[in-house]
Write a protein that holds these residues in place. Structure first.
Motif, PDB file in Angstrom:
ATOM      1  N   THR A 104       7.298 -29.716 -26.936  1.00  0.00           N
ATOM      2  CA  THR A 104       7.180 -28.159 -27.180  1.00  0.00           C
ATOM      3  C   THR A 104       7.410 -27.551 -28.868  1.00  0.00           C
ATOM      4  N   ARG A 105       6.919 -26.527 -29.061  1.00  0.00           N
ATOM      5  CA  ARG A 105       7.080 -25.960 -30.505  1.00  0.00           C
ATOM      6  C   ARG A 105       8.599 -26.073 -31.047  1.00  0.00           C
TER       7      ARG A 105
ATOM      8  N   THR B 159       6.078 -30.098 -38.524  1.00  0.00           N
ATOM      9  CA  THR B 159       5.338 -29.005 -39.700  1.00  0.00           C
ATOM     10  C   THR B 159       3.833 -28.916 -39.077  1.00  0.00           C
ATOM     11  N   GLY B 160       3.347 -27.761 -38.936  1.00  0.00           N
ATOM     12  CA  GLY B 160       1.864 -27.577 -38.585  1.00  0.00           C
ATOM     13  C   GLY B 160       1.637 -27.121 -37.312  1.00  0.00           C
ATOM     14  N   ALA B 161       0.375 -27.106 -36.880  1.00  0.00           N
ATOM     15  CA  ALA B 161       0.134 -26.815 -35.449  1.00  0.00           C
ATOM     16  C   ALA B 161       0.709 -27.941 -34.644  1.00  0.00           C
ATOM     17  N   ASN B 162       1.314 -27.305 -33.572  1.00  0.00           N
ATOM     18  CA  ASN B 162       2.099 -27.974 -32.428  1.00  0.00           C
ATOM     19  C   ASN B 162       0.808 -28.511 -31.539  1.00  0.00           C
ATOM     20  N   ASP B 163       1.056 -29.855 -31.355  1.00  0.00           N
ATOM     21  CA  ASP B 163       0.207 -30.540 -30.087  1.00  0.00           C
ATOM     22  C   ASP B 163       1.013 -30.301 -28.983  1.00  0.00           C
ATOM     23  N   SER B 164       0.917 -29.425 -28.124  1.00  0.00           N
ATOM     24  CA  SER B 164       1.764 -29.266 -26.957  1.00  0.00           C
ATOM     25  C   SER B 164       1.584 -30.267 -25.954  1.00  0.00           C
TER      26      SER B 164
ATOM     27  N   ALA C  76      11.451 -37.951 -31.435  1.00  0.00           N
ATOM     28  CA  ALA C  76      11.923 -38.307 -30.248  1.00  0.00           C
ATOM     29  C   ALA C  76      12.269 -37.313 -29.338  1.00  0.00           C
ATOM     30  N   ALA C  77      12.919 -36.531 -29.952  1.00  0.00           N
ATOM     31  CA  ALA C  77      13.334 -35.204 -29.384  1.00  0.00           C
ATOM     32  C   ALA C  77      12.434 -34.279 -28.889  1.00  0.00           C
ATOM     33  N   HIS C  78      11.224 -34.300 -29.758  1.00  0.00           N
ATOM     34  CA  HIS C  78       9.902 -33.611 -29.533  1.00  0.00           C
ATOM     35  C   HIS C  78       9.338 -33.979 -28.161  1.00  0.00           C
ATOM     36  N   CYS C  79       9.145 -35.423 -28.088  1.00  0.00           N
ATOM     37  CA  CYS C  79       8.637 -35.974 -26.824  1.00  0.00           C
ATOM     38  C   CYS C  79       9.303 -36.397 -25.842  1.00  0.00           C
ATOM     39  N   GLY C  80      10.629 -35.837 -25.866  1.00  0.00           N
ATOM     40  CA  GLY C  80      11.744 -36.071 -24.599  1.00  0.00           C
ATOM     41  C   GLY C  80      12.201 -37.610 -24.605  1.00  0.00           C
ATOM     42  N   LEU C  81      12.189 -38.529 -25.837  1.00  0.00           N
ATOM     43  CA  LEU C  81      12.772 -39.651 -25.639  1.00  0.00           C
ATOM     44  C   LEU C  81      14.098 -39.776 -26.115  1.00  0.00           C
ATOM     45  N   PRO C  82      15.016 -40.430 -25.253  1.00  0.00           N
ATOM     46  CA  PRO C  82      16.497 -40.364 -25.713  1.00  0.00           C
ATOM     47  C   PRO C  82      16.798 -41.629 -26.603  1.00  0.00           C
TER      48      PRO C  82
END
Ligand code: HPA
Length: 272
Positions: A151-152, A142-147, A220-226
């Motif tokens: 990803t958003r 929640t809030g601004a996404n740090d790309s 983890a999904a946000h930063c691509g970590l399985p």
């Protein structure tokens, strides 16, 4: 300062304390902290020493990183996690996941204590989390996404990585342990659920319920970590057995099944 910059500062500090780069991250749930004793050549770093880290207040959560060797792998293990019921924001709970990702871990193994909703389960069972239902009403994104972090709109379809699920099944088989599978329902707590809530969660498709994990998986999904996630069923959820629940019971079962749980997680780490 951006979150990414904070993450890099936290990671730089942890890296400065370690001789080898961690390959696998582990988060230990309620009553499961003793698994960290199996880590050899361990470097222990209290959360309070790490820039931008919050400290854990939950009972039996030590609140430190234990970094070293487990099953021939370099692991970074959170002995004690943060929970929403302690008053932490979802972003704070998720923060260490980004730090572990920045340190280069290629997989995250999450563990927790859960209440069994599926009436086919028994107290002391282990359940591989195949998916979750986030009923906290909150998200760490929640809030601004740090790309720079991710990803958003991250995809959650394979958040519980199919190849790690397969590895967990194989690990259980190698250990001669039964591994149930199911959907984890994440709630805020700290009160246990009402029997009516548990009936509702069952109707929604949940097999177990707990007060952790979902924010870490989303990060983890946000930063691509399985992720691989294993729950210990420390009690049947409210109303299943029509007897009162207690935190003491959760810790007692976690202690009693701790040795098998340690074997399972160690075997899983070996297969990653
Ligand atoms: N409900 C929520 N969280 C839990 C439970 C439960 O029954 N058991 C362990 N963590």
């Amino acid at each position: 300062m951006t979150v990414k910059k904070q993450v890099l500062e936290s990671a730089a500090y942890v890296r400065s304390r370690l001789a080898a780069a961690p390959e696998i991250g582990i988060v230990l749930g309620s009553g499961l902290g003793p698994l960290a004793e199996d880590i050899t050549d361990a470097v222990c770093i209290p959360y309070g020493e790490i820039p931008h880290f919050r400290t854990s207040t939950a009972p039996d959560h030590a609140g430190r990183l234990v970094c070293g060797t487990l099953a021939n792998r370099q692991v970074i293990c959170m002995q004690g996690r943060l929970h929403g019921y302690e008053g932490y924001a979802p972003q704070e709970i998720a923060y260490p996941v980004y730090v572990m990702q920045a340190l280069g871990v290629r997989a995250l193994v999450l563990t927790n204590a859960s209440g069994g909703i599926n009436t086919g389960f028994s107290v002391g069972d282990f359940m591989l989390i195949e998916d979750h239902i986030n009923l906290t009403g909150k998200s760490p994104l929640t809030g601004a996404n740090d790309s720079a972090l991710g990803t958003r709109f991250p995809d959650m379809t394979f958040a519980y990585a199919p190849d790690l699920r397969e590895a967990a099944q194989q690990a259980a088989q190698a250990c001669g342990l039964t591994l149930r599978r199911g959907v984890y329902c994440g709630v805020n707590g700290p009160q246990f659920e009402t029997p009516a809530e548990i009936r509702a969660f069952r109707a929604l498709g949940a097999d177990a319920v707990g007060m952790s994990t979902v924010f870490e998986v989303i990060a983890a999904a946000h930063c691509g970590l399985p992720v691989a996630a294993v729950a210990m069923i420390t009690n049947m959820a409210a109303g299943v057995l029509m007897q009162p629940l207690s935190g003491a019971e959760v810790n007692e079962i976690a202690a009693r099944r701790g040795a098998d749980f340690r074997r399972l997680i160690t075997a899983l780490v070996q297969k990653i």
